[in-house]
Motif scaffolding. Structure first.
Motif, PDB file in Angstrom:
ATOM      1  N   ASP A   1      41.822  60.104  29.344  1.00 42.56           N
ATOM      2  CA  ASP A   1      40.787  61.062  29.740  1.00 42.56           C
ATOM      3  C   ASP A   1      39.669  60.445  30.567  1.00 42.56           C
ATOM      4  N   THR A   2      39.257  59.239  30.219  1.00 43.95           N
ATOM      5  CA  THR A   2      38.100  58.657  30.900  1.00 43.95           C
ATOM      6  C   THR A   2      38.490  57.691  32.013  1.00 43.95           C
ATOM      7  N   SER A   3      39.801  57.533  32.279  1.00 48.69           N
ATOM      8  CA  SER A   3      40.231  56.664  33.370  1.00 48.69           C
ATOM      9  C   SER A   3      41.650  57.059  33.793  1.00 48.69           C
ATOM     10  N   ALA A   4      41.711  57.991  34.772  1.00 45.02           N
ATOM     11  CA  ALA A   4      42.991  58.617  35.106  1.00 45.02           C
ATOM     12  C   ALA A   4      44.029  57.600  35.585  1.00 45.02           C
ATOM     13  N   TRP A   5      43.588  56.655  36.428  1.00 43.27           N
ATOM     14  CA  TRP A   5      44.483  55.599  36.887  1.00 43.27           C
ATOM     15  C   TRP A   5      44.032  54.264  36.303  1.00 43.27           C
ATOM     16  N   GLY A   6      43.711  54.274  35.006  1.00 41.83           N
ATOM     17  CA  GLY A   6      43.140  53.094  34.361  1.00 41.83           C
ATOM     18  C   GLY A   6      44.188  52.121  33.860  1.00 41.83           C
ATOM     19  N   ALA A   7      43.685  51.025  33.305  1.00 45.27           N
ATOM     20  CA  ALA A   7      44.567  49.996  32.751  1.00 45.27           C
ATOM     21  C   ALA A   7      43.871  49.307  31.587  1.00 45.27           C
ATOM     22  N   GLU A   8      44.658  48.864  30.609  1.00 47.75           N
ATOM     23  CA  GLU A   8      44.165  47.928  29.609  1.00 47.75           C
ATOM     24  C   GLU A   8      44.256  46.536  30.233  1.00 47.75           C
ATOM     25  N   MET A   9      43.144  45.806  30.242  1.00 51.13           N
ATOM     26  CA  MET A   9      43.093  44.491  30.883  1.00 51.13           C
ATOM     27  C   MET A   9      43.008  43.423  29.792  1.00 51.13           C
ATOM     28  N   ILE A  10      44.118  42.833  29.443  1.00 53.55           N
ATOM     29  CA  ILE A  10      44.185  41.864  28.344  1.00 53.55           C
ATOM     30  C   ILE A  10      43.923  40.471  28.913  1.00 53.55           C
ATOM     31  N   PRO A  11      42.814  39.827  28.514  1.00 52.73           N
ATOM     32  CA  PRO A  11      42.482  38.520  29.103  1.00 52.73           C
ATOM     33  C   PRO A  11      43.549  37.469  28.805  1.00 52.73           C
ATOM     34  N   VAL A  12      43.828  36.640  29.812  1.00 51.48           N
ATOM     35  CA  VAL A  12      44.800  35.546  29.653  1.00 51.48           C
ATOM     36  C   VAL A  12      44.304  34.341  30.449  1.00 51.48           C
ATOM     37  N   THR A  13      44.542  33.162  29.905  1.00 51.51           N
ATOM     38  CA  THR A  13      44.264  31.916  30.617  1.00 51.51           C
ATOM     39  C   THR A  13      45.543  31.106  30.689  1.00 51.51           C
ATOM     40  N   VAL A  14      45.798  30.534  31.859  1.00 48.53           N
ATOM     41  CA  VAL A  14      46.938  29.623  32.037  1.00 48.53           C
ATOM     42  C   VAL A  14      46.399  28.299  32.552  1.00 48.53           C
ATOM     43  N   ILE A  15      46.744  27.227  31.843  1.00 49.12           N
ATOM     44  CA  ILE A  15      46.330  25.887  32.269  1.00 49.12           C
ATOM     45  C   ILE A  15      47.603  25.051  32.403  1.00 49.12           C
ATOM     46  N   ARG A  16      47.864  24.604  33.614  1.00 50.46           N
ATOM     47  CA  ARG A  16      49.125  23.890  33.852  1.00 50.46           C
ATOM     48  C   ARG A  16      48.864  22.619  34.648  1.00 50.46           C
ATOM     49  N   ASN A  17      49.588  21.591  34.260  1.00 49.23           N
ATOM     50  CA  ASN A  17      49.543  20.333  35.002  1.00 49.23           C
ATOM     51  C   ASN A  17      50.947  19.750  35.027  1.00 49.23           C
ATOM     52  N   GLY A  18      51.715  20.091  36.046  1.00 54.82           N
ATOM     53  CA  GLY A  18      53.036  19.513  36.255  1.00 54.82           C
ATOM     54  C   GLY A  18      54.060  19.917  35.210  1.00 54.82           C
ATOM     55  N   GLU A  19      55.123  19.114  35.166  1.00 53.68           N
ATOM     56  CA  GLU A  19      56.229  19.413  34.254  1.00 53.68           C
ATOM     57  C   GLU A  19      55.850  19.047  32.826  1.00 53.68           C
ATOM     58  N   GLY A  20      56.454  19.728  31.879  1.00 54.08           N
ATOM     59  CA  GLY A  20      56.208  19.437  30.477  1.00 54.08           C
ATOM     60  C   GLY A  20      56.416  20.685  29.658  1.00 54.08           C
ATOM     61  N   PRO A  21      56.248  20.565  28.341  1.00 53.18           N
ATOM     62  CA  PRO A  21      56.451  21.737  27.487  1.00 53.18           C
ATOM     63  C   PRO A  21      55.355  22.784  27.679  1.00 53.18           C
ATOM     64  N   THR A  22      55.657  24.016  27.238  1.00 51.57           N
ATOM     65  CA  THR A  22      54.697  25.118  27.291  1.00 51.57           C
ATOM     66  C   THR A  22      54.340  25.551  25.874  1.00 51.57           C
ATOM     67  N   ALA A  23      53.039  25.687  25.634  1.00 45.74           N
ATOM     68  CA  ALA A  23      52.549  26.261  24.371  1.00 45.74           C
ATOM     69  C   ALA A  23      51.953  27.630  24.658  1.00 45.74           C
ATOM     70  N   LEU A  24      52.314  28.605  23.835  1.00 46.62           N
ATOM     71  CA  LEU A  24      51.748  29.959  23.909  1.00 46.62           C
ATOM     72  C   LEU A  24      50.864  30.149  22.684  1.00 46.62           C
ATOM     73  N   LEU A  25      49.554  30.321  22.914  1.00 47.99           N
ATOM     74  CA  LEU A  25      48.566  30.403  21.829  1.00 47.99           C
ATOM     75  C   LEU A  25      47.979  31.810  21.799  1.00 47.99           C
ATOM     76  N   THR A  26      48.030  32.461  20.635  1.00 45.87           N
ATOM     77  CA  THR A  26      47.541  33.840  20.550  1.00 45.87           C
ATOM     78  C   THR A  26      46.608  34.039  19.355  1.00 45.87           C
ATOM     79  N   GLY A  27      45.631  34.909  19.549  1.00 43.75           N
ATOM     80  CA  GLY A  27      44.772  35.419  18.482  1.00 43.75           C
ATOM     81  C   GLY A  27      44.691  36.928  18.657  1.00 43.75           C
ATOM     82  N   GLY A  28      44.066  37.607  17.731  1.00 43.96           N
ATOM     83  CA  GLY A  28      43.843  39.040  17.897  1.00 43.96           C
ATOM     84  C   GLY A  28      45.113  39.868  17.875  1.00 43.96           C
TER      85      GLY A  28
END
Ligand SMILES: [Zn+2]
Length: 343
Positions: A31-58
């Motif tokens: 109703d209050t945003s006809a072409w709206g979106a939920e904007m879920i904050p995300v940060t990506v920090i990468r330095n070359g090859e290596g494993p990936t960790a996915l960290l979540t809260g909330g």
């Protein structure tokens, strides 16, 4: 028919080096945003090859140690400090987090009961689907920070589940130890269907969850456990450079176990709750663990609830009033005290 693509569009490039702060953009017309979106904050920090960790809260919107610790990490961690990649989503069910509620105010969805989700489902199901099919495949190590929310309180613990693959379970236990919470729990779920935990474990990842406190707030101590734990977890994954975590002093963790359903005490009455033990206290089998008083009249003796097992009070109902069906208490087995924390 192939599953349709997710409507979620990230504003970050998960393959780019450096630090990026953006959003997972989920279209939501209302109703209050006809072409709206939920904007879920995300940060990506990468330095070359290596494993990936996915960290979540909330994942649940009324649990705060994860959002606080991960917001601080996202604002301070630099690419030069890592090898590989860290993906940080501090407010996983963002609509629920904004409302300060466990579930989403948009659709009533409990994100941690919505996996694997659907790309054409509710807002909550679309978030689950995006994690299931787009973020989980990127990850080697997954950490999901929970607490008790408004209705439960816990001794601070990191947790793993018993898994059919012994090798995977050993890798999860090692990561739980590296998190180094005061307590480490082998956790029993009464109903594992739809859990993010189950989705991550079935995808073969190294997974650690937590319950770090509760009551709908965070404390100095519980936030410190979260921050220290996240760094230990990243160091264990080989992502955080050694010198970044060097300030961690030696410490121990107490290993707890929830072997079966007798750990749980469930209320069969509505009323005024009197817990007879505090968190962390020893409970004998058959001991009165709680009394529920009839708050509609005087002169009536309270109903006594006795523990069905001995152990330690690991979780409790938080509000002063209790209803039939609420979990009143969880008594866990103490397997071993003072285990050294090793990353
Ligand atoms: Zn939770």
């Amino acid at each position: 028919m192939p599953m349709r693509a997710s409507p979620v569009q990230p504003t970050v490039d998960f393959d780019a080096d450096g630090e990026q702060h953006g959003f997972l953009k989920l279209p939501h017309s209302h109703d209050t945003s006809a072409w709206g979106a939920e904007m879920i904050p995300v940060t990506v920090i990468r330095n070359g090859e290596g494993p990936t960790a996915l960290l979540t809260g909330g994942n649940h919107g009324d649990e705060y140690e994860g959002p606080i610790a991960l917001s601080k990490l996202a604002a301070t961690l630099k690419a030069k400090d890592v090898q590989g990649r860290v993906i940080i989503v501090p407010f996983m069910n963002f609509p629920a987090f904004r409302a300060g509620s466990r579930t989403s105010p948009i659709d009533g969805g409990n994100l941690n009961r919505s996996f694997p989700g659907r790309p054409d489902g509710t807002v909550t199901e679309k978030i689950a689907d995006y994690f299931q099919r787009y973020l989980l495949p990127l990850a080697d190590y997954v950490l999901d920070l929970h607490a008790g929310g408004r209705t439960l309180d816990f001794v601070p613990f990191a947790a793993i589940h018993l898994l059919p693959d012994a090798g995977q379970q050993a890798r999860c236990e090692a990561a739980m130890s590296a998190f180094g919470a005061p307590y480490s729990m082998r956790m029993l779920e009464l109903d594992s269907v739809g859990l993010y935990d189950t989705a991550v474990e079935e995808a073969g990842k190294v997974f650690v969850s937590t319950e770090l406190g509760g009551g709908g707030t965070a404390t100095v101590q519980s936030v410190a456990v979260a921050e220290r734990g996240v760094r230990g977890f990243l160091q264990h994954a080989g992502i955080l450079r050694q010198d970044e975590a060097a300030c961690q002093a030696p410490r121990g963790t107490t290993l707890l176990d929830m072997p079966d359903g007798t750990c749980f005490t469930t209320s069969e009455h509505d009323g005024l709750l009197e817990l007879c033990k505090d968190l962390g206290e020893t409970v004998e089998k058959g001991e009165v663990i709680a009394r529920i008083h009839d708050a509609s009249r005087t002169g009536v003796a309270p109903v006594e609830y006795r523990s069905r097992r001995g152990g330690m009070l690991a979780a409790r109902h938080f509000p002063g009033l209790v209803r039939t069906g609420d979990t009143v208490a969880v008594v866990a087995d103490v397997v071993e005290r003072g285990m050294p924390v090793t990353v």
